[in-house]
Design a protein around this motif. Structure first.
Motif, PDB file in Angstrom:
ATOM      1  N   ASP A   1       3.790 -72.687  20.769  1.00  0.00           N
ATOM      2  CA  ASP A   1       3.390 -74.086  20.941  1.00  0.00           C
ATOM      3  C   ASP A   1       1.893 -74.301  20.756  1.00  0.00           C
ATOM      4  N   GLY A   2       1.145 -73.216  20.550  1.00  0.00           N
ATOM      5  CA  GLY A   2      -0.295 -73.329  20.367  1.00  0.00           C
ATOM      6  C   GLY A   2      -1.087 -73.454  21.653  1.00  0.00           C
ATOM      7  N   MET A   3      -0.466 -73.206  22.801  1.00  0.00           N
ATOM      8  CA  MET A   3      -1.173 -73.303  24.088  1.00  0.00           C
ATOM      9  C   MET A   3      -1.821 -71.989  24.496  1.00  0.00           C
ATOM     10  N   ILE A   4      -1.329 -70.896  23.949  1.00  0.00           N
ATOM     11  CA  ILE A   4      -1.980 -69.591  24.114  1.00  0.00           C
ATOM     12  C   ILE A   4      -2.452 -69.165  22.736  1.00  0.00           C
ATOM     13  N   VAL A   5      -3.730 -68.912  22.611  1.00  0.00           N
ATOM     14  CA  VAL A   5      -4.320 -68.593  21.306  1.00  0.00           C
ATOM     15  C   VAL A   5      -4.970 -67.213  21.343  1.00  0.00           C
ATOM     16  N   ALA A   6      -5.339 -66.719  20.163  1.00  0.00           N
ATOM     17  CA  ALA A   6      -6.005 -65.416  20.024  1.00  0.00           C
ATOM     18  C   ALA A   6      -5.182 -64.295  20.652  1.00  0.00           C
ATOM     19  N   TRP A   7      -3.898 -64.270  20.323  1.00  0.00           N
ATOM     20  CA  TRP A   7      -2.979 -63.256  20.851  1.00  0.00           C
ATOM     21  C   TRP A   7      -3.468 -61.871  20.482  1.00  0.00           C
ATOM     22  N   ARG A   8      -3.430 -60.941  21.452  1.00  0.00           N
ATOM     23  CA  ARG A   8      -4.006 -59.608  21.238  1.00  0.00           C
ATOM     24  C   ARG A   8      -2.969 -58.475  21.189  1.00  0.00           C
ATOM     25  N   ASP A   9      -1.763 -58.721  21.698  1.00  0.00           N
ATOM     26  CA  ASP A   9      -0.806 -57.620  21.911  1.00  0.00           C
ATOM     27  C   ASP A   9      -1.444 -56.533  22.771  1.00  0.00           C
ATOM     28  N   GLU A  10      -2.118 -56.954  23.815  1.00  0.00           N
ATOM     29  CA  GLU A  10      -2.840 -56.028  24.692  1.00  0.00           C
ATOM     30  C   GLU A  10      -2.505 -56.356  26.147  1.00  0.00           C
ATOM     31  N   PRO A  11      -1.857 -55.443  26.867  1.00  0.00           N
ATOM     32  CA  PRO A  11      -1.469 -55.742  28.249  1.00  0.00           C
ATOM     33  C   PRO A  11      -2.645 -55.628  29.216  1.00  0.00           C
ATOM     34  N   PHE A  12      -2.795 -56.642  30.035  1.00  0.00           N
ATOM     35  CA  PHE A  12      -3.775 -56.641  31.118  1.00  0.00           C
ATOM     36  C   PHE A  12      -3.023 -56.689  32.448  1.00  0.00           C
ATOM     37  N   MET A  13      -3.556 -55.992  33.433  1.00  0.00           N
ATOM     38  CA  MET A  13      -2.941 -56.020  34.751  1.00  0.00           C
ATOM     39  C   MET A  13      -3.073 -57.413  35.368  1.00  0.00           C
ATOM     40  N   LEU A  14      -2.044 -57.838  36.086  1.00  0.00           N
ATOM     41  CA  LEU A  14      -2.085 -59.101  36.814  1.00  0.00           C
ATOM     42  C   LEU A  14      -2.652 -58.851  38.204  1.00  0.00           C
ATOM     43  N   PHE A  15      -3.680 -59.628  38.556  1.00  0.00           N
ATOM     44  CA  PHE A  15      -4.312 -59.553  39.873  1.00  0.00           C
ATOM     45  C   PHE A  15      -4.192 -60.908  40.556  1.00  0.00           C
TER      46      PHE A  15
ATOM     47  N   GLU B   1       0.121 -60.413  28.780  1.00  0.00           N
ATOM     48  CA  GLU B   1      -0.672 -60.415  27.556  1.00  0.00           C
ATOM     49  C   GLU B   1      -2.083 -60.903  27.840  1.00  0.00           C
ATOM     50  N   ARG B   2      -3.054 -60.201  27.276  1.00  0.00           N
ATOM     51  CA  ARG B   2      -4.459 -60.519  27.529  1.00  0.00           C
ATOM     52  C   ARG B   2      -4.786 -61.986  27.236  1.00  0.00           C
ATOM     53  N   ALA B   3      -4.330 -62.493  26.097  1.00  0.00           N
ATOM     54  CA  ALA B   3      -4.662 -63.874  25.733  1.00  0.00           C
ATOM     55  C   ALA B   3      -4.094 -64.871  26.726  1.00  0.00           C
ATOM     56  N   ALA B   4      -2.976 -64.527  27.380  1.00  0.00           N
ATOM     57  CA  ALA B   4      -2.331 -65.446  28.306  1.00  0.00           C
ATOM     58  C   ALA B   4      -3.096 -65.602  29.613  1.00  0.00           C
ATOM     59  N   THR B   5      -3.964 -64.668  29.926  1.00  0.00           N
ATOM     60  CA  THR B   5      -4.704 -64.774  31.188  1.00  0.00           C
ATOM     61  C   THR B   5      -5.547 -66.041  31.235  1.00  0.00           C
ATOM     62  N   ARG B   6      -6.027 -66.513  30.094  1.00  0.00           N
ATOM     63  CA  ARG B   6      -6.836 -67.736  30.073  1.00  0.00           C
ATOM     64  C   ARG B   6      -5.964 -68.957  30.343  1.00  0.00           C
ATOM     65  N   PHE B   7      -4.754 -68.966  29.814  1.00  0.00           N
ATOM     66  CA  PHE B   7      -3.852 -70.092  30.059  1.00  0.00           C
ATOM     67  C   PHE B   7      -3.541 -70.207  31.553  1.00  0.00           C
ATOM     68  N   TRP B   8      -3.200 -69.095  32.181  1.00  0.00           N
ATOM     69  CA  TRP B   8      -2.829 -69.099  33.594  1.00  0.00           C
ATOM     70  C   TRP B   8      -4.038 -69.059  34.521  1.00  0.00           C
ATOM     71  N   GLY B   9      -5.211 -68.806  33.972  1.00  0.00           N
ATOM     72  CA  GLY B   9      -6.423 -68.738  34.796  1.00  0.00           C
ATOM     73  C   GLY B   9      -6.455 -67.561  35.736  1.00  0.00           C
ATOM     74  N   THR B  10      -5.825 -66.453  35.331  1.00  0.00           N
ATOM     75  CA  THR B  10      -5.771 -65.275  36.191  1.00  0.00           C
ATOM     76  C   THR B  10      -7.003 -64.396  35.996  1.00  0.00           C
TER      77      THR B  10
ATOM     78  N   ALA C   1       5.469 -66.135  25.145  1.00  0.00           N
ATOM     79  CA  ALA C   1       5.858 -66.188  23.732  1.00  0.00           C
ATOM     80  C   ALA C   1       6.071 -67.633  23.285  1.00  0.00           C
ATOM     81  N   VAL C   2       6.723 -68.441  24.121  1.00  0.00           N
ATOM     82  CA  VAL C   2       6.951 -69.847  23.779  1.00  0.00           C
ATOM     83  C   VAL C   2       5.638 -70.618  23.775  1.00  0.00           C
ATOM     84  N   LEU C   3       4.793 -70.371  24.775  1.00  0.00           N
ATOM     85  CA  LEU C   3       3.504 -71.065  24.847  1.00  0.00           C
ATOM     86  C   LEU C   3       2.606 -70.699  23.664  1.00  0.00           C
ATOM     87  N   ARG C   4       2.712 -69.472  23.189  1.00  0.00           N
ATOM     88  CA  ARG C   4       1.972 -69.079  21.983  1.00  0.00           C
ATOM     89  C   ARG C   4       2.478 -69.853  20.770  1.00  0.00           C
TER      90      ARG C   4
END
Length: 285
Positions: free
Chosen positions: A81-95, A107-116, A76-79
């Motif tokens: 700050d503009g570091m997580i973009v294209a927020w989807r409100d869509e949960p993706f499983m963490l692998f 959050e789906r959009a956060a997977t790109r920030f963390w590279g998961t 939420a904070v990274l969003r």
């Protein structure tokens, strides 16, 4: 000889610009979750109770029971700050990067920030001739309002696999949303390959495994988009669909899925087919 830029772009990333994102499992064994941009390390020092940040890695040190809350708060904070973009409100499983589910969602959009790792599911919709050979391929043009790759060409069906769905489930769901196909019309789905991408994109790092499907559609059936995310649907003769003008206008994901279709169905001239087979082996290692 035909060149396929998507094959190079699928493995186009600057390794030195990122550090591993890691944790340990219940037995203390290391797990690699993803990779974080060096440019973002300073921002992550805000959460020493959840992250251990150095110039060489970012380690998730929060207890496993706190992972969901930790990711939700940090993302939420990274969003903001503009570091997580294209927020989807869509949960993706963490692998982890080997594909093992870790039992929490982000959050789906956060997977790109963390590279998961994320999973996708795409489908080549084709029309066969009297001998059962692909004669035409349905190609979609993404709506200009799409947050990613607006106006680019795409597969008939495609999307990310959210928490709670299998790749097959996702293709069937997206089949209705993107092409107006009912589950009954999709009973002939055939599994293809798994396409693996690891590449830098504007949103971060795309680490994705795409499950590919094929679906033969009867002549005369005209797919109809339902969700407004497709601007145009075209049925192209195979030669045109596999030509460089079409392939180069596709998203990288869609181009790879289409080339996988051509590779498995042996739709290219012998020299190009051999070159594609050779390049494909390198891509999947």
């Amino acid at each position: 000889m035909t060149q396929w830029p998507a094959l190079q772009q699928a493995r186009s990333f600057e390794a030195d610009a990122r550090v591993p994102f890691v944790t340990v499992d219940a037995d203390g064994a290391p797990l690699v979750l993803g990779a974080v941009a060096r440019a973002h390390l300073r921002a992550l020092h805000r959460w020493p109770h959840w992250l251990q940040v150095s110039e060489h890695r970012v380690q998730l040190v929060a207890s496993r029971t706190a992972w969901s809350d930790a990711f939700a708060a940090m993302n939420a904070v990274l969003r903001d700050d503009g570091m997580i973009v294209a927020w989807r409100d869509e949960p993706f499983m963490l692998f982890d990067t080997s594909g093992r589910s870790l039992g929490v969602t982000i959050e789906r959009a956060a997977t790109r920030f963390w590279g998961t790792l994320t999973w996708g599911a795409h489908c080549n919709g084709y029309v066969a001739d009297a001998q059962g050979q692909p004669a035409a391929l349905w190609v979609a043009r993404r709506a200009l309002t799409k947050p990613t790759d607006p106006g680019c060409l795409d597969n008939l069906i495609g999307g990310g696999v959210p928490h709670g769905q299998s790749p097959h489930d996702t293709v069937v769901r997206e089949g209705w949303e993107e092409a107006g196909l009912t589950p009954e019309q999709m009973t002939g789905l055939q599994r293809g390959s798994t396409v693996r991408l690891l590449r830098d994109i504007p949103e971060g790092l795309q680490r994705e495994w795409i499950e590919v499907y094929d679906l033969a559609l009867p002549q005369g059936l005209v797919p109809q988009n339902q969700d407004g995310e497709v601007g145009e649907l075209m049925c192209l003769p195979i030669a045109d669909a596999l030509g460089p003008q079409t392939i180069d206008e596709m998203t990288v994901d869609a181009a790879l899925v289409t080339l996988d279709f051509a590779r498995r169905r042996r739709l290219l001239p012998p020299t190009e087919q051999a070159a594609l087979e050779q390049a494909w082996v390198a891509l999947q290692t």
